[in-house]
Design an enzyme around this catalytic site. Structure first.
Site, mmCIF file in Angstrom:
data_model
loop_
_atom_site.group_PDB
_atom_site.id
_atom_site.type_symbol
_atom_site.label_atom_id
_atom_site.label_comp_id
_atom_site.label_asym_id
_atom_site.label_seq_id
_atom_site.Cartn_x
_atom_site.Cartn_y
_atom_site.Cartn_z
ATOM 1 N N ARG A 23 0.877 -1.179 0.000
ATOM 2 C CA ARG A 23 0.000 0.000 0.000
ATOM 3 C C ARG A 23 0.904 1.216 0.000
ATOM 4 O O ARG A 23 1.620 1.468 0.982
ATOM 5 C CB ARG A 23 -0.918 -0.004 1.226
ATOM 6 C CG ARG A 23 -1.630 1.309 1.426
ATOM 7 C CD ARG A 23 -2.745 1.240 2.432
ATOM 8 N NE ARG A 23 -3.900 0.542 1.892
ATOM 9 C CZ ARG A 23 -5.093 0.519 2.452
ATOM 10 N NH1 ARG A 23 -5.302 1.159 3.587
ATOM 11 N NH2 ARG A 23 -6.097 -0.132 1.898
ATOM 12 N N CYS A 71 -16.439 1.513 0.431
ATOM 13 C CA CYS A 71 -15.272 0.661 0.698
ATOM 14 C C CYS A 71 -14.883 0.657 2.168
ATOM 15 O O CYS A 71 -14.207 -0.264 2.621
ATOM 16 C CB CYS A 71 -14.103 1.124 -0.166
ATOM 17 S SG CYS A 71 -13.651 2.833 0.163
ATOM 18 N N ASP A 77 -17.460 7.089 -1.368
ATOM 19 C CA ASP A 77 -16.220 6.928 -0.596
ATOM 20 C C ASP A 77 -15.929 8.277 0.085
ATOM 21 O O ASP A 77 -16.584 9.298 -0.201
ATOM 22 C CB ASP A 77 -15.068 6.500 -1.537
ATOM 23 C CG ASP A 77 -13.759 6.226 -0.794
ATOM 24 O OD1 ASP A 77 -13.792 6.024 0.434
ATOM 25 O OD2 ASP A 77 -12.692 6.225 -1.461
ATOM 26 N N GLN A 88 -9.972 -3.840 -3.749
ATOM 27 C CA GLN A 88 -11.288 -3.332 -3.390
ATOM 28 C C GLN A 88 -12.257 -3.532 -4.558
ATOM 29 O O GLN A 88 -13.393 -3.988 -4.366
ATOM 30 C CB GLN A 88 -11.174 -1.830 -3.048
ATOM 31 C CG GLN A 88 -12.479 -1.225 -2.589
ATOM 32 C CD GLN A 88 -12.913 -1.765 -1.240
ATOM 33 O OE1 GLN A 88 -12.175 -1.716 -0.278
ATOM 34 N NE2 GLN A 88 -14.125 -2.303 -1.164
ATOM 35 N N HIS A 143 -7.351 1.001 -6.510
ATOM 36 C CA HIS A 143 -7.499 0.073 -5.376
ATOM 37 C C HIS A 143 -8.121 -1.219 -5.935
ATOM 38 O O HIS A 143 -9.293 -1.504 -5.706
ATOM 39 C CB HIS A 143 -8.386 0.735 -4.309
ATOM 40 C CG HIS A 143 -8.339 0.080 -2.966
ATOM 41 N ND1 HIS A 143 -7.553 -1.028 -2.687
ATOM 42 C CD2 HIS A 143 -9.001 0.376 -1.794
ATOM 43 C CE1 HIS A 143 -7.735 -1.366 -1.412
ATOM 44 N NE2 HIS A 143 -8.599 -0.539 -0.858
ATOM 45 N N ARG A 192 -13.650 -8.686 1.001
ATOM 46 C CA ARG A 192 -12.224 -8.464 0.740
ATOM 47 C C ARG A 192 -11.452 -9.768 0.954
ATOM 48 O O ARG A 192 -10.559 -10.124 0.198
ATOM 49 C CB ARG A 192 -11.673 -7.373 1.683
ATOM 50 C CG ARG A 192 -12.243 -5.977 1.462
ATOM 51 C CD ARG A 192 -11.787 -5.378 0.148
ATOM 52 N NE ARG A 192 -10.343 -5.340 0.044
ATOM 53 C CZ ARG A 192 -9.563 -4.384 0.562
ATOM 54 N NH1 ARG A 192 -10.104 -3.358 1.172
ATOM 55 N NH2 ARG A 192 -8.245 -4.417 0.403
HETATM 56 N N1 CP Z 1 -11.276 -0.410 2.213
HETATM 57 C C1 CP Z 1 -10.018 -0.465 2.671
HETATM 58 O O1 CP Z 1 -9.051 -0.642 1.937
HETATM 59 O O2 CP Z 1 -9.896 -0.309 4.028
HETATM 60 P P1 CP Z 1 -8.524 -0.147 4.829
HETATM 61 O O3 CP Z 1 -7.952 1.183 4.449
HETATM 62 O O4 CP Z 1 -8.931 -0.220 6.276
HETATM 63 O O5 CP Z 1 -7.612 -1.260 4.442
HETATM 64 N N1 NVA Z 2 -10.048 6.652 -1.135
HETATM 65 C C1 NVA Z 2 -9.663 6.196 0.184
HETATM 66 C C2 NVA Z 2 -9.875 4.729 0.280
HETATM 67 C C3 NVA Z 2 -9.560 4.109 1.628
HETATM 68 C C4 NVA Z 2 -9.735 2.633 1.633
HETATM 69 C C5 NVA Z 2 -8.218 6.553 0.447
HETATM 70 O O1 NVA Z 2 -7.383 6.416 -0.469
HETATM 71 O O2 NVA Z 2 -7.912 6.992 1.554
#
Ligand code: CP
Ligand code: NVA
Length: 308
Positions: free
Chosen positions: A102, A265, A225, A132, A129, A293
């Site tokens: 990430r 999400c 989101d 997701q 993502h 997930r």
């Molecule tokens: N939806 C998602 O990726 O959640 P986290 O940021 O908690 O991993």
């Molecule tokens: N769009 C959000 C998604 C979190 C899972 C972010 O990038 O913070």
């Protein structure tokens, strides 16, 4: 499949295959538990941002299938700071059987994959993502069936990383995708261009609107989101002035199809982009979506390890 970096890297048949594997592994998990198909394998998980779902679901996906996972925090790794990304990738390739990362910059996960000898999975970047997106597609397929061509998926809010993967998976699977976002918060043009190519193949439609009310007309799915993604925190105050008309609330949901599902999400900023009433109401599938997930990622791992 060597890596899992973007949904658009795969054919629609490969995406459907992953969904079918996810459905099988989910059923198996709830019946007798999963078989130890990941025995002897460890997933290294590099996080440059916080996470609940991605971290825990990947860890559990590995353990349920007889493998293990190792969490590597931002301060430990110092990706690209303490050590170059290329060196991190080459060192970790000798210790673990796959990597999940990430990152902030999408180029960083791409760079990891370039240098890694083991598969690299994108666990969210500023661009997309994809894990997701797969869990979202699994949730939609469970609700409306695999042969749900012509389904209308409407995303309301920021044209961010989650919107990109959702748009691409819809375009792969023949679902119409509509987004309503404020001016200045559109999905980036490069992602739109890729989406349009995929949609042409699957004969689905992509619509880019400003008006959330127009966007949810005839919607089978409403998705939203956060208004402020990780890494954009300094823009919070500005965004909180722009996004309120894009809140998914009971009024907006009532303007969609009767059996519409509401997706997010998570993490949700309750009573900002999504009201409590909707998040906890009859249309919401947000927790099943979060749980998916786990199942979607087992399928991705199984394909990358070539064990199904
Ligand atoms: N939806 C998602 O990726 O959640 P986290 O940021 O908690 O991993
Ligand atoms: N769009 C959000 C998604 C979190 C899972 C972010 O990038 O913070």
């Amino acid at each position: 499949m060597k890596d899992f970096i973007a949904i658009s890297d795969y054919s629609s048949d490969e995406i459907k295959d992953l969904l079918e594997i996810a459905i099988k592994l989910k059923r198996q998990f709830f019946k007798k538990g999963n078989k130890p198909i990941f025995r002897g394998k460890v997933l290294g998980m590099i996080f440059q941002k916080p996470s609940l779902r991605t971290r825990v679901s990947f860890d559990m996906a590995m353990r349920h299938c007889g493998g293990d996972a190792l969490y590597l925090s931002p301060s430990e790794i110092g990706l690209g700071k303490r050590e170059s990304i290329a060196d991190v990738a080459r060192v970790l390739s000798g210790y673990v059987q796959a990597l999940m990362a990430r990152t902030f910059d999408h180029a960083h996960v791409v760079e990891l994959a370039k240098w890694s000898d083991v598969p690299v999975i994108n666990g969210l970047s500023d661009y997309n993502h994809p894990c997701q997106g797969m869990a979202d597609a699994l949730t939609i397929v469970e609700t409306f069936g695999m042969k749900s061509k012509g389904l209308n998926v409407s995303y309301v809010g920021d044209g961010n990383n989650v919107a990109v993967s959702l748009m691409h998976v819809c375009a792969q699977l023949g679902w119409n995708f509509t987004i309503a976002s404020p001016e200045g918060y559109d999905i980036e043009p490069n992602a739109v261009e890729i989406g349009l190519k995929l949609a042409k193949k699957s004969k689905s439609k992509l619509n880019f609107l400003r008006d959330p009310h127009e966007a949810v007309k005839k919607a089978h799915v409403i998705y939203t989101d956060t208004w402020t993604s990780m890494g954009q925190e300094e823009e919070t105050a500005k965004r909180e002035l722009v996004f309120p008309p894009y809140q998914v609330n009971a009024q907006l949901v009532s303007e969609a199809e009767k059996d519409v599902i509401v997706m997010h999400c998570l993490p949700a900023h309750r009573n900002q982009e999504l009201t409590d009433e909707v998040a906890d109401g009859p249309h919401s599938v947000i927790f099943r979506q979060a749980h998916n997930r786990l199942h979607a990622q087992k399928a991705i791992l199984a394909r990358l390890f070539d064990v199904v």
